[in-house]
Design an enzyme around this catalytic site. Structure first.
Site, short mmCIF file in Angstrom:
data_model
loop_
_atom_site.label_atom_id
_atom_site.label_comp_id
_atom_site.label_asym_id
_atom_site.label_seq_id
_atom_site.Cartn_x
_atom_site.Cartn_y
_atom_site.Cartn_z
N THR A 44 0.85 -1.19 0.00
CA THR A 44 0.00 0.00 0.00
C THR A 44 0.88 1.24 0.00
O THR A 44 2.08 1.19 0.29
CB THR A 44 -0.90 0.05 1.25
OG1 THR A 44 -0.08 0.22 2.41
CG2 THR A 44 -1.72 -1.22 1.39
N ILE A 109 2.34 -1.32 5.42
CA ILE A 109 1.75 -0.03 5.77
C ILE A 109 2.88 0.98 5.92
O ILE A 109 3.93 0.67 6.50
CB ILE A 109 0.90 -0.11 7.05
CG1 ILE A 109 0.19 1.24 7.31
CG2 ILE A 109 1.70 -0.57 8.24
CD1 ILE A 109 -0.87 1.17 8.39
N ILE A 140 6.35 -2.75 7.98
CA ILE A 140 6.32 -1.30 8.10
C ILE A 140 7.22 -0.73 7.01
O ILE A 140 8.40 -1.06 6.94
CB ILE A 140 6.80 -0.83 9.49
CG1 ILE A 140 6.00 -1.53 10.61
CG2 ILE A 140 6.67 0.68 9.59
CD1 ILE A 140 4.52 -1.27 10.58
N LYS A 141 6.66 0.14 6.17
CA LYS A 141 7.42 0.69 5.05
C LYS A 141 8.20 1.92 5.49
O LYS A 141 7.63 2.89 5.98
CB LYS A 141 6.49 1.06 3.89
CG LYS A 141 5.88 -0.15 3.20
CD LYS A 141 4.94 0.25 2.08
CE LYS A 141 5.70 0.69 0.84
NZ LYS A 141 4.77 0.94 -0.30
N ILE A 142 9.51 1.87 5.32
CA ILE A 142 10.42 2.96 5.66
C ILE A 142 11.20 3.33 4.40
O ILE A 142 11.75 2.45 3.74
CB ILE A 142 11.38 2.55 6.78
CG1 ILE A 142 10.60 2.28 8.08
CG2 ILE A 142 12.45 3.61 7.02
CD1 ILE A 142 11.46 1.78 9.23
#
Length: 376
Positions: A44, A109, A140-142
């Site tokens: 996403t 996300i 977790i998107k970083i």
């Protein structure tokens, strides 16, 4: 038709969907893609959620409740997106439980992209999102900015699985992999179970061709024309070469013995931007073991419809890939300049998308404030 996706899966490529909405979850569309179309993950971003919230009546009830609680638009966005990611993670939980070390069945996300250049805020946001979604099968998107690198190490060290996004250069990918390994080493020192930590490195593909082709078209020479559409796949293939080198050396072997998982390359931005290119170009050209191909639905359907020929299309292509990028340099198309521009633009676009998402949410919260029952 579906056999093309099975072929990808059999070749070691995990098929992920690059879109999510509440209607897709509620209608059973996501479950069907998982059960019949070999989809084992979802990614996403703010643009995807903005489209979903703008066009989805399914958010009406939750939006009304959030308005009644007088939450800010930012908090509403976190709550709404976390709910969708949590529900999607539940749909994909069977794939998570059946995949090797739980590396698939994942839903990503994204950390607020406005924190892309703030390490401390990125870490705090990543921890909060992991707590808020509260599912073992999320990423977790970083972003892979300079400030993002220490955040990757810190979050990995805390046992949170990370999808590193916005990678454009092979050198930056090497730094991302190093940040992940450093995080695993720190996690091992504190006695954590490394087998429960996972990561992917999202290497953006089509945007590379968009930028390079624009520069080649400006040159307008016959040699320039022959190089159109070759930079993106060449760049990604050399990133895979780096992956093979990094996750085979002595440093990695020590971590692997402790149960660590490889950080798989993820091919992002696989939808073609130039209509003259085959719609499966960035899927067919990047088939290799231990990779993820995340596709918008149109690309996934194109793969089903047109099929794929052959297997591994990455290994044994490194010399040609290097030659293609060297040829661009000789024409004056600077690799370093291109990838830096793409990173800057990528961060800016995600920030713009986040601001649009906030504005959409704010607009949907506002009308409810005036219709609220008077409190006693």
């Amino acid at each position: 038709m579906i056999n093309a996706l099975k072929c990808l899966s059999d070749a070691g490529v995990s098929v992920w969907l690059d879109t999510l909405s509440r209607s897709r979850i509620a209608s059973g569309s996501l479950a069907e893609l998982a059960s019949k179309h070999y989809v084992v993950g979802v990614t996403t971003n703010p643009t995807i959620f903005n489209d979903a919230i703008s066009n989805g009546p399914e958010y009406e009830s939750q939006m009304s409740e959030l308005a009644a609680r007088e939450v800010t638009a930012g908090e509403a966005v976190r709550t709404i997106t976390a709910a969708d990611v949590r529900a999607a993670a539940d749909v994909l939980r069977p794939a998570f439980l059946s995949s090797a070390s739980g590396q698939d069945g994942r839903v990503s996300i994204e950390v607020d992209p406005r924190f892309a250049h703030d390490t401390v805020a990125t870490v705090a946001e990543a921890r909060h999102l992991a707590w808020l979604v509260d599912r073992p099968n999320i990423y977790i998107k970083i972003p892979a900015t300079e400030a993002g690198l220490p955040a990757i190490t810190e979050i990995t060290a805390q046992g949170i699985s990370v999808n590193v996004t916005l990678i454009f250069s092979v050198e930056r990918y090497r730094l991302v992999a190093d940040a992940y390994l450093s995080g695993l080493e720190r996690a091992r020192e504190t006695g954590q179970d490394l087998s429960q930590i996972s990561s992917v490195a999202s290497f953006f593909v089509s945007r590379m061709d968009t930028e390079v082709d624009k520069r080649l078209d400006a040159l307008g020479t016959p040699e320039a024309r022959t190089l159109r559409g070759r930079a993106a796949v060449a760049n990604a293939r050399l990133a895979y070469k780096a992956f093979e080198e990094i996750f085979s050396g002595q440093r990695w072997e020590g971590l692997q013995q402790s149960g660590a998982n490889k950080q798989r390359p993820l091919w992002a931005s696989t939808g073609v931007k130039d209509s003259s290119y085959e719609p499966t170009k960035y899927v067919a050209g990047l088939i290799a073991p231990n990779t993820v191909s995340t596709m918008p639905e149109a690309t996934l359907l194109a793969v089903e419809d047109r099929g794929l020929t052959g297997g591994d299309s990455v290994r044994n292509t490194y010399d040609q890939a290097r030659a293609d990028l060297d040829a661009l340099e000789r024409l004056g198309v600077s690799y370093e300049e291109v990838v830096q521009r793409l990173e800057d633009e990528g961060v800016a676009k995600f920030q713009e998308s986040w601001n649009a998402l906030l504005a959409t949410t704010e607009a949907q919260l506002a009308p409810r404030e005036h219709g609220r029952l008077e409190r006693r």
